[in-house]
Design an enzyme around this catalytic site. Structure first.
Site, PDB file in Angstrom:
ATOM      1  N   HIS A 149      13.837   1.314  59.353  1.00  0.00           N
ATOM      2  CA  HIS A 149      15.359   1.184  59.985  1.00  0.00           C
ATOM      3  C   HIS A 149      16.375   1.620  58.567  1.00  0.00           C
ATOM      4  O   HIS A 149      17.084   2.550  59.027  1.00  0.00           O
ATOM      5  CB  HIS A 149      15.583  -0.102  59.984  1.00  0.00           C
ATOM      6  CG  HIS A 149      16.973  -0.511  60.820  1.00  0.00           C
ATOM      7  ND1 HIS A 149      17.242  -0.871  62.038  1.00  0.00           N
ATOM      8  CD2 HIS A 149      18.038  -0.431  60.160  1.00  0.00           C
ATOM      9  CE1 HIS A 149      18.363  -0.955  62.098  1.00  0.00           C
ATOM     10  NE2 HIS A 149      19.183  -0.812  61.065  1.00  0.00           N
ATOM     11  N   GLU A 150      16.139   1.107  57.566  1.00  0.00           N
ATOM     12  CA  GLU A 150      17.002   1.346  56.567  1.00  0.00           C
ATOM     13  C   GLU A 150      17.015   2.819  55.932  1.00  0.00           C
ATOM     14  O   GLU A 150      17.815   3.703  55.858  1.00  0.00           O
ATOM     15  CB  GLU A 150      16.958   0.381  55.408  1.00  0.00           C
ATOM     16  CG  GLU A 150      17.460  -1.040  55.730  1.00  0.00           C
ATOM     17  CD  GLU A 150      18.830  -1.579  56.283  1.00  0.00           C
ATOM     18  OE1 GLU A 150      19.410  -0.385  56.297  1.00  0.00           O
ATOM     19  OE2 GLU A 150      18.721  -2.456  56.773  1.00  0.00           O
ATOM     20  N   HIS A 166      18.735   5.363  58.294  1.00  0.00           N
ATOM     21  CA  HIS A 166      20.106   5.537  58.056  1.00  0.00           C
ATOM     22  C   HIS A 166      20.138   6.249  56.982  1.00  0.00           C
ATOM     23  O   HIS A 166      21.127   7.492  56.830  1.00  0.00           O
ATOM     24  CB  HIS A 166      20.620   4.092  57.687  1.00  0.00           C
ATOM     25  CG  HIS A 166      20.920   3.245  58.727  1.00  0.00           C
ATOM     26  ND1 HIS A 166      21.711   3.427  59.865  1.00  0.00           N
ATOM     27  CD2 HIS A 166      20.593   1.767  58.904  1.00  0.00           C
ATOM     28  CE1 HIS A 166      21.432   2.523  60.682  1.00  0.00           C
ATOM     29  NE2 HIS A 166      21.209   1.259  60.046  1.00  0.00           N
TER      30      HIS A 166
END
Length: 267
Positions: A57-58, A61
């Site tokens: 997820h990170e 980003h």
């Protein structure tokens, strides 16, 4: 000239590889029924897989920000998938794991720090915010693939339950992340399109958005509605509510569980 960074800034970290190794070994233990306590094996498998999804997820980003113009994410270690490099490791890893243990909720954590002033264009800012929850969507599709492909023959029941619960976490994380609440990715998607006045007024609320959301989910009516939506999405992906419940039941091995209820096969 921007800082392009070297290969070391993008090399997958040993910490992440270690977490993946734990996921693989405990997943094998669940699949083969090798573990003396299947509940413990499910707990370790789901928790490590959940942390892997948080890292992805990170990373999503950061990688999107890199292509958007923020070349500093490499030097910060965000491209190595090392959860210890996040701005708030506690918010990014520890709290989401605690939320899973306490309430079976895939609550998103905090955050990689993106230098937004290096990125031009509102669409790029929106895409950077959307990339994280889209990673959860992709993870959910992978977890549910055996269900919607009707490929469950030969899949051990405990592993099936573990995948169903893991899918529940991914779906709940994606839905929560897409909510337009200040401090969450959903708000980050729409924020570039808001007026400066509105953004300035909402900025002080952002640090408390996640806390407020968690508090709201403790309200029975809100909790029931939210999980009704999650169950609906899971059902569309071929996962029935009972499989996800039994996965959570196995996950919380320290509580004992309704083994009779979860003993029969789940279609």
């Amino acid at each position: 000239m921007g800082h392009q960074g070297g290969r070391g800034e993008r090399r997958i970290s040993a910490v992440f590889l270690g977490i993946v190794a734990v996921m693989a070994v405990t997943g094998w233990a669940v699949w083969t029924d090798y573990a003396a306590s299947p509940g413990l094996a499910v707990f370790l498998f789901v928790t490590s897989a959940w942390i892997v999804s948080l890292c992805l997820h990170e990373y999503a980003h950061a990688r999107t920000a890199l292509h958007g113009g923020d070349l500093t994410v490499g030097a910060k270690g965000y491209l190595t998938l090392n959860p210890l490099k996040y701005t708030h490791a506690l918010l990014s890893i520890v709290l989401p794991v605690l939320f899973v243990i306490m309430g079976g909720i895939g609550l998103p954590g905090g955050a990689v720090y993106i230098e937004r002033d290096r990125i031009a264009g509102r669409w790029k800012h929106s895409l950077i915010s959307a990339a994280g929850p889209l990673a959860n969507v992709a993870f959910a599709i992978v977890c549910t693939a055996p269900f919607w492909l009707h490929a469950l023959d030969g899949v051990p029941v405990a592993f099936r339950f573990a995948l169903a619960f893991l899918a529940l976490l991914q779906v709940s994380a994606a839905i929560l992340n897409f909510l337009p609440v200040p401090g969450l990715d959903g708000y980050g998607i729409i924020e570039p399109w808001l007026s400066h006045r509105v953004r300035r007024e909402l900025a002080p609320i952002a640090p408390f958005g996640l806390i407020a959301l968690f508090a709201m989910l403790w309200i029975p009516e809100v909790n029931q509605f939210f999980f009704g939506v999650v169950d609906g999405v899971l059902s569309a992906l071929g996962v029935n509510e009972r499989a996800a419940y039994c996965g959570q039941d196995l996950y919380r091995f320290w509580q004992g569980g309704d083994s009779f209820f979860c003993a029969a096969p789940v279609e």
